[in-house]
Write an enzyme that holds these catalytic residues in place. Structure first.
Site, PDB file in Angstrom:
ATOM      1  CB  CYS A   1       1.028   4.658  11.321  1.00  0.00           C
ATOM      2  SG  CYS A   1       1.719   3.092  10.772  1.00  0.00           S
TER       3      CYS A   1
ATOM      4  CG  ASP B   1       2.120   1.046   6.612  1.00  0.00           C
ATOM      5  OD1 ASP B   1       2.314   1.329   7.809  1.00  0.00           O
ATOM      6  OD2 ASP B   1       3.043   0.986   5.784  1.00  0.00           O
ATOM      7  N   GLY B   2       0.160   0.674   9.550  1.00  0.00           N
ATOM      8  CA  GLY B   2       0.299  -0.125  10.761  1.00  0.00           C
ATOM      9  C   GLY B   2       1.657  -0.748  10.988  1.00  0.00           C
ATOM     10  CD1 TRP B   3       2.715  -2.542   6.970  1.00  0.00           C
ATOM     11  CD2 TRP B   3       3.304  -4.111   8.439  1.00  0.00           C
ATOM     12  NE1 TRP B   3       2.056  -3.688   6.645  1.00  0.00           N
ATOM     13  CE2 TRP B   3       2.403  -4.676   7.521  1.00  0.00           C
ATOM     14  CE3 TRP B   3       3.800  -4.914   9.457  1.00  0.00           C
ATOM     15  CZ2 TRP B   3       1.997  -5.995   7.597  1.00  0.00           C
ATOM     16  CZ3 TRP B   3       3.399  -6.223   9.520  1.00  0.00           C
ATOM     17  CH2 TRP B   3       2.507  -6.753   8.596  1.00  0.00           C
ATOM     18  CG  ASP B   4       6.946   1.502   8.623  1.00  0.00           C
ATOM     19  OD1 ASP B   4       7.479   0.411   8.856  1.00  0.00           O
ATOM     20  OD2 ASP B   4       6.730   1.909   7.473  1.00  0.00           O
ATOM     21  NE  ARG B   5       6.698   7.404  10.702  1.00  0.00           N
ATOM     22  CZ  ARG B   5       7.868   6.961  10.288  1.00  0.00           C
ATOM     23  NH1 ARG B   5       8.539   6.087  10.997  1.00  0.00           N
ATOM     24  NH2 ARG B   5       8.390   7.381   9.167  1.00  0.00           N
TER      25      ARG B   5
ATOM     26  NE  ARG C   1       8.864  -0.263   6.334  1.00  0.00           N
ATOM     27  CZ  ARG C   1       8.025  -0.611   5.372  1.00  0.00           C
ATOM     28  NH1 ARG C   1       8.462  -1.160   4.263  1.00  0.00           N
ATOM     29  NH2 ARG C   1       6.729  -0.414   5.514  1.00  0.00           N
TER      30      ARG C   1
END
Length: 150
Positions: free
Chosen positions: A39, A41-45, A85
């Site tokens: 995604c 930023d790579g952190w969430d999706r 988060r």
């Protein structure tokens, strides 16, 4: 209540996440193609989609042990920012960092569990307990933004 739920677009996000996981699963399993998921930023999706695809592809991740391994590898070790988060950090620099990404993923797992209960070794109560402990701060598992902080 339903219009308030609709305004959050929660169900739309779940739908998109599940569709993306099915797309990844089909590419890997049916078409034999490698897949790169990333995604903005790579952190969430990214962990949401990859972890859901793993559940769809491998029955091991639908066991208690496998689900624990999945949460540890794709969320905790991957470096999901639970502190930001979930709002666990004492000094929150940006309130916009709070977002129920992990909760949303657990809801997507719940949707799969409701549709295919016989394919899972765990039940809804297990997922509810996991949500409770994610936000209870009783254990250090879901605190901090990295394995180092935990």
């Amino acid at each position: 209540w339903l219009s308030a739920l609709e305004s959050t677009k929660w169900l739309q996000h779940l739908s998109v996440m599940l569709k993306a996981a099915v797309l990844v699963s089909n590419a890997v399993d049916r078409e034999g193609r490698p897949v790169l998921v990333h995604c903005s930023d790579g952190w969430d999706r990214t962990p949401q989609i990859v972890a859901l695809a793993k559940i769809l592809l491998d029955p091991y991740y639908r066991t208690m042990e496998g689900f624990q391994v999945l949460v540890e590898s794709d969320w905790l070790d991957f470096g999901h920012k639970f502190g930001d988060r979930c709002g666990h950090q004492e000094k929150v620099e940006d309130q916009n960092e709070q977002c129920p990404v992990f909760l949303q993923w657990l809801d997507a797992v719940h949707q799969l569990l409701k549709q295919f209960p016989c394919l899972f070794e765990f039940n809804e109560a297990f997922l509810v307990k996991l949500v409770q402990h994610t936000y209870s701060c009783l254990y250090g598992t879901f605190l901090g933004n990295s394995p180092c902080e935990r």
